[in-house]
Design an enzyme around this catalytic site. Structure first.
Site, PDB file in Angstrom:
ATOM      1  N   GLY A  15       0.821  -1.206   0.000  1.00 17.19           N
ATOM      2  CA  GLY A  15       0.000   0.000   0.000  1.00 17.19           C
ATOM      3  C   GLY A  15       0.854   1.255   0.000  1.00 17.19           C
ATOM      4  O   GLY A  15       1.895   1.309   0.651  1.00 17.19           O
ATOM      5  N   ARG A  76       1.151  -5.142  -5.690  1.00 20.22           N
ATOM      6  CA  ARG A  76       1.407  -6.396  -4.985  1.00 20.22           C
ATOM      7  C   ARG A  76       1.716  -7.464  -6.021  1.00 20.22           C
ATOM      8  O   ARG A  76       1.186  -7.430  -7.126  1.00 20.22           O
ATOM      9  CB  ARG A  76       0.209  -6.767  -4.106  1.00 20.22           C
ATOM     10  CG  ARG A  76       0.053  -5.795  -2.924  1.00 20.22           C
ATOM     11  CD  ARG A  76      -1.130  -6.139  -2.040  1.00 20.22           C
ATOM     12  NE  ARG A  76      -1.099  -5.368  -0.809  1.00 20.22           N
ATOM     13  CZ  ARG A  76      -1.605  -4.146  -0.671  1.00 20.22           C
ATOM     14  NH1 ARG A  76      -2.204  -3.567  -1.696  1.00 20.22           N
ATOM     15  NH2 ARG A  76      -1.530  -3.500   0.483  1.00 20.22           N
ATOM     16  N   ASP A 107       5.503  -5.396   6.235  1.00 18.01           N
ATOM     17  CA  ASP A 107       6.065  -6.708   6.554  1.00 18.01           C
ATOM     18  C   ASP A 107       6.178  -7.613   5.328  1.00 18.01           C
ATOM     19  O   ASP A 107       7.171  -8.334   5.165  1.00 18.01           O
ATOM     20  CB  ASP A 107       5.214  -7.404   7.622  1.00 18.01           C
ATOM     21  CG  ASP A 107       5.493  -6.858   9.022  1.00 18.01           C
ATOM     22  OD1 ASP A 107       6.536  -6.211   9.207  1.00 18.01           O
ATOM     23  OD2 ASP A 107       4.651  -7.072   9.919  1.00 18.01           O
ATOM     24  N   THR A 129       4.059   2.283   5.805  1.00 14.59           N
ATOM     25  CA  THR A 129       2.670   1.844   5.897  1.00 14.59           C
ATOM     26  C   THR A 129       1.895   2.786   6.798  1.00 14.59           C
ATOM     27  O   THR A 129       2.398   3.184   7.855  1.00 14.59           O
ATOM     28  CB  THR A 129       2.548   0.404   6.440  1.00 14.59           C
ATOM     29  OG1 THR A 129       1.171   0.133   6.773  1.00 14.59           O
ATOM     30  CG2 THR A 129       3.377   0.197   7.694  1.00 14.59           C
ATOM     31  N   ASP A 131      -0.540   1.990   8.545  1.00 14.28           N
ATOM     32  CA  ASP A 131      -1.191   1.233   9.618  1.00 14.28           C
ATOM     33  C   ASP A 131      -0.407   1.183  10.933  1.00 14.28           C
ATOM     34  O   ASP A 131      -0.938   0.724  11.942  1.00 14.28           O
ATOM     35  CB  ASP A 131      -1.467  -0.206   9.160  1.00 14.28           C
ATOM     36  CG  ASP A 131      -2.551  -0.276   8.097  1.00 14.28           C
ATOM     37  OD1 ASP A 131      -3.416   0.615   8.081  1.00 14.28           O
ATOM     38  OD2 ASP A 131      -2.535  -1.224   7.291  1.00 14.28           O
ATOM     39  N   ASP A 133       1.783  -0.836  11.876  1.00  9.35           N
ATOM     40  CA  ASP A 133       1.695  -2.213  12.365  1.00  9.35           C
ATOM     41  C   ASP A 133       2.992  -3.003  12.207  1.00  9.35           C
ATOM     42  O   ASP A 133       2.980  -4.237  12.233  1.00  9.35           O
ATOM     43  CB  ASP A 133       0.552  -2.950  11.659  1.00  9.35           C
ATOM     44  CG  ASP A 133       0.719  -3.008  10.144  1.00  9.35           C
ATOM     45  OD1 ASP A 133       1.600  -2.298   9.607  1.00  9.35           O
ATOM     46  OD2 ASP A 133      -0.044  -3.752   9.495  1.00  9.35           O
ATOM     47  N   ARG A 175      -6.863  -2.998   8.526  1.00 10.49           N
ATOM     48  CA  ARG A 175      -7.477  -4.326   8.419  1.00 10.49           C
ATOM     49  C   ARG A 175      -7.122  -5.200   9.612  1.00 10.49           C
ATOM     50  O   ARG A 175      -7.986  -5.818  10.211  1.00 10.49           O
ATOM     51  CB  ARG A 175      -7.037  -5.008   7.115  1.00 10.49           C
ATOM     52  CG  ARG A 175      -7.889  -4.659   5.920  1.00 10.49           C
ATOM     53  CD  ARG A 175      -7.740  -5.694   4.808  1.00 10.49           C
ATOM     54  NE  ARG A 175      -6.363  -5.849   4.392  1.00 10.49           N
ATOM     55  CZ  ARG A 175      -5.805  -5.178   3.393  1.00 10.49           C
ATOM     56  NH1 ARG A 175      -6.492  -4.290   2.725  1.00 10.49           N
ATOM     57  NH2 ARG A 175      -4.550  -5.394   3.064  1.00 10.49           N
TER      58      ARG A 175
END
Length: 323
Positions: A15, A76, A107, A129, A131, A133, A175
């Site tokens: 992303g 991707r 990741d 990212t 996120d 995360d 997500r």
């Protein structure tokens, strides 16, 4: 003795995130300042396998630091998950004289970098990212911009929600991780935050809280819902049917990925990009750059991928107690 690096490749994968262009710019210009050549790899690992490789110089990244998205585009690539795809990628790097690659992504992108490193291509990963995360780092490129974009949008929804005395469910990205939702819950003073890591799917409790808030004179009720829980539209319908209170869902979606990066995202991404080049010139490989406890550091990719990260427990508790 480590082989001298002459040509550095750079790609963005997964992303997109605001600040990726600042990182690309720093990689290109830091490499040139050290006498290295730079090649941009378009569309991530998919572009590597398709040999979408371009020469880059200082002018290639002029006036890009303020732009959102990624000038190299991103995609991707399922083929690169396979050993055959990874071997092909390493061979293409060698064919184009690429000794090392800076991979900007999450990741999944780091797993690809890990495989290239094992095949003789020096790699450094940058955490890109929205996120937040990636377990080894307290900061990821793009999170600051994305969470500010979401915060400002939620403020606007609150204004109209208050005017109409509504319950509003506002869905933000995330997500598998609720960091954007949690930060917005605190920043926007939301009445409820639903996180993938914490949600118990007890919708009746939500309904009871909405009713109780209205009895206590609350003019609105803001629920921040993480994408990983989703179903905001149907949840809004069920809450309205159960409470009689007009309830609307707003899904912020990909607007959170766009926009000019904040000062923090520009400065941190720039620092990480330059540091990646420094590490490669020192002969380092299979590393991830992180911002940990106020400092820029690097970890072995294997170690970084083995780490786990949850939401901040204290932040989550005060999101409940400060309502």
């Amino acid at each position: 003795m480590a082989k001298e690096i002459n040509t550095i490749g750079v790609l963005t994968s997964g992303g997109d995130a605001p600040g990726m262009n600042a990182a690309i710019r720093a990689v290109v210009r830091q490499a040139i300042s050290k006498g290295k050549k730079v090649k941009g790899i378009k569309r991530g690992y998919a572009g590597l396998l398709n040999e979408e490789i371009i020469d880059m110089d200082a002018t290639s990244v002029s006036d890009t630091i303020s732009r959102g998205g990624t000038i190299l585009q991103t995609a991707r690539c399922m083929e690169f998950v396979t050993p055959e795809g990874q071997q092909k990628g390493a061979e293409i790097c060698k064919k184009h004289g690429i000794d090392a690659i800076v991979v900007i992504g999450g990741d999944g992108s780091f797993q690809g970098a890990q495989k290239l490193a094992a095949l003789g291509i020096n790699t450094i990963g940058l955490p890109g990212t929205i996120d937040l995360d990636i377990a080894c780092t307290d900061y990821t490129i793009g999170f600051d911009t994305a969470v500010n974009t979401a915060m400002e949008a939620i403020d606007k929804v609150r204004d109209t929600s208050t005017s109409h005395e509504r319950c509003s469910i506002i869905e933000v990205m995330g997500r598998g991780a609720g960091h954007i939702a949690l930060w917005c819950g605190l920043a926007n003073g939301a009445e409820e935050v639903l996180l993938p890591e914490k949600y118990d799917y007890d919708e009746q409790r939500l309904i009871d809280q909405v009713v109780e808030a209205r009895k206590n004179g609350k003019q609105h009720y803001i629920i921040i819902n993480a994408e990983g829980i989703g179903h905001s539209q149907s949840m809004a319908k069920r809450i309205e049917e159960a409470t009689g209170i007009e309830t609307r869902a707003t899904i912020l979606g990909h607007m959170q990925r766009g926009g000019s990066p904040t000062c923090k995202d520009r400065v941190y991404a720039t620092t990480m990009g330059a540091l990646a080049v420094d590490l490669l010139c020192e002969g380092k490989s299979n590393r991830v750059i992180a911002h940990k406890d106020g400092e820029f550091v690097d970890f072995d990719i294997d170690e970084a991928l083995a780490m786990k990260k949850g939401v901040d427990e204290y932040m989550y508790q005060i999101s409940k107690s400060l309502v």
